[in-house]
Design an enzyme around this catalytic site. Sequence first.
Site, PDB file in Angstrom:
ATOM      1  N   GLY A   1      -9.533  -2.584 -11.849  1.00 49.62           N
ATOM      2  CA  GLY A   1      -9.893  -1.653 -10.795  1.00 49.62           C
ATOM      3  C   GLY A   1     -10.428  -0.351 -11.327  1.00 49.62           C
TER       4      GLY A   1
ATOM      5  N   GLY B   1      -4.345  -0.807 -14.996  1.00 47.37           N
ATOM      6  CA  GLY B   1      -4.747  -0.147 -16.229  1.00 47.37           C
ATOM      7  C   GLY B   1      -5.497  -0.981 -17.248  1.00 47.37           C
TER       8      GLY B   1
ATOM      9  N   LYS C   1       0.854  -9.314  -2.854  1.00 44.11           N
ATOM     10  CA  LYS C   1       0.727  -8.193  -3.797  1.00 44.11           C
ATOM     11  C   LYS C   1       1.950  -7.292  -3.677  1.00 44.11           C
ATOM     12  CE  LYS C   1      -2.585  -4.892  -5.644  1.00 44.11           C
ATOM     13  NZ  LYS C   1      -3.992  -4.487  -5.625  1.00 44.11           N
TER      14      LYS C   1
ATOM     15  N   THR D   1      -0.669   0.214  -6.836  1.00 44.85           N
ATOM     16  CA  THR D   1      -0.551   1.521  -7.493  1.00 44.85           C
ATOM     17  C   THR D   1       0.851   2.094  -7.297  1.00 44.85           C
ATOM     18  OG1 THR D   1      -1.439   2.506  -5.491  1.00 44.85           O
ATOM     19  CG2 THR D   1      -3.000   2.074  -7.281  1.00 44.85           C
TER      20      THR D   1
ATOM     21  N   CYS E   1       0.844  -1.196   0.000  1.00 48.25           N
ATOM     22  CA  CYS E   1       0.000   0.000   0.000  1.00 48.25           C
ATOM     23  C   CYS E   1       0.883   1.252   0.000  1.00 48.25           C
ATOM     24  CB  CYS E   1      -0.911   0.023   1.217  1.00 48.25           C
ATOM     25  SG  CYS E   1      -1.869   1.555   1.271  1.00 48.25           S
TER      26      CYS E   1
HETATM   27  O1  RRO Z   1      -6.477   2.312   0.864  1.00 48.10           O
HETATM   28  C1  RRO Z   1      -5.654   2.823   0.071  1.00 48.10           C
HETATM   29  O2  RRO Z   1      -5.414   4.044   0.071  1.00 48.10           O
HETATM   30  C2  RRO Z   1      -4.915   2.008  -0.908  1.00 48.10           C
HETATM   31  C3  RRO Z   1      -4.382   0.761  -0.637  1.00 48.10           C
HETATM   32 BR1  RRO Z   1      -4.656  -0.125   0.981  1.00 48.10          BR
HETATM   33  C4  RRO Z   1      -3.589   0.097  -1.613  1.00 48.10           C
HETATM   34  O3  RRO Z   1      -3.051  -0.998  -1.435  1.00 48.10           O
HETATM   35  N1  RRO Z   1      -3.393   0.738  -2.797  1.00 48.10           N
HETATM   36  C5  RRO Z   1      -3.935   1.941  -3.049  1.00 48.10           C
HETATM   37  O4  RRO Z   1      -3.728   2.475  -4.143  1.00 48.10           O
HETATM   38  N2  RRO Z   1      -4.707   2.566  -2.102  1.00 48.10           N
END
Ligand code: RRO
Length: 332
Positions: free
Chosen positions: A267, A246, A167, A195, A131
Site C-alpha cells: 500500500g 510496510g 481483514k 493500519t 477500519c
Molecule cells: O478509508 C479509510 O480511512 C481507511 C480504511 Br476504510 C481502512 O480500512 N484503513 C485505513 O487505514 N483507512
Amino acid sequence: MKLDQTLFGAAFRNPVLLAAGTCGFGEEVWEVMDLRTLGGIVTKSVTLEPRAGNPAPRVAEFRAGMINSVGLANPGARAVRRDKLPWIRDHLRSIQVFVSVAGHTPAEYLEIVRILDDADGFLGFELNLSCPNDTRRGSLPFALDPQALTQVVEGVRSLTSRPILVKLAPNAPDLSLPARAAEEAGADGLTLVNTLPGLVLDPRTRRPALGAGAGGVSGPALRAVGVHAVWRVRQATGLPLLGVGGIASGEDAVQYLLAGASLVQMGTASFWDPRSAERVRNELEHFGRREGVAHVSELVGGALLGSGGVAADPVPSSIPATASTGPDVHDG
Ligand code: RRO
C-alpha cells in the site's frame, strides 16, 4: 524462483497484490502502472451508500511512515456495480480482484454482498472489519469484537460461495481469537493487518496533521507489527494468510512469507512510487534465484519450521503440513 500461487481455487500469477484503499478500483492507477504484472488487487472499501470521506488533509507523512484518515470515501455499492466492476471485468481479467466491503452494521455487509455478488469480474470479497477511521460504531471495529465479527462473517458466508477474506486489526490483544472466530464463521482467508490507530500532531499549529484528527498508521512503522501478526495467527489457524503492512522491498515481502503468509499486499510504498509493487515482484524473484528457492511456496511459513530453533513460539499441530510445502495451501 517461480512465483505463481494457487489459492481459493484461483491462480495468482505472483503473490504481490495491491492493498485495499491504495489503488481505488484499478482504473485510478491504470495510467501509471500496469496492474497485470501483479497477482491482483483489493478495491477501495465499498459501503452501502456513497461516502464523501473525511476533511482534508487525509494523509500525512512522518519519519516512520504515513497516517491516513480517508473516511471510506467511495461511490457506494450500487455505483460500484454499475460503473466500476465492468471496467475491472474488461481490464483485469488476468489478475485476481477482491472487492473490499465495509459497513456499520452486519446487515449493511450483507446488503452490499447481495448487491455485488452476481456481478462479473472479481474473485471474492475482503471484509474490512478493521477500519480505524470509522467512529460511528464507537471505537471498536468488528475485528476487535469476536461476536460481532462472527455475525458478519456467518451472514456473508450464507449469501455467497465466493472466497471470503477477513481483514483484521493489528491492535487486538490476542489476534488468535478473531482469527479463529473468522475461521469458524466460514472465512476462507485472513488479511493481516489493517493500519494501526495513531495520531500525528503538528507542533507549530498544535493541531492534528490530519483533518479528521487521529488516523491509521502504515508504512515501515507497521512492518514488524504485521509480520508478527502473521506469525502469531499462522500458529492459530490453518487458513491461508495475506500479509500487509510496510512492505517496500522484496525482502520485506519475504519476511511475511516466512512468517506464514501465502500472498502479500502493498500500500503505502505505492504512494511513494506507483511502480513499487512491480519492483517488489521482481526483487522477490531475484531473492529466490539468489537463495536457490525453486518455488515461492517453499518460503511460506519457513520461519516456523524450527530449523536452528528459529521459532520462538511452539508450533501447534493445527498447522497443516501443506501450509509450507505446497503452492495450494487452501485446497491442499
Ligand atoms: O478509508 C479509510 O480511512 C481507511 C480504511 Br476504510 C481502512 O480500512 N484503513 C485505513 O487505514 N483507512
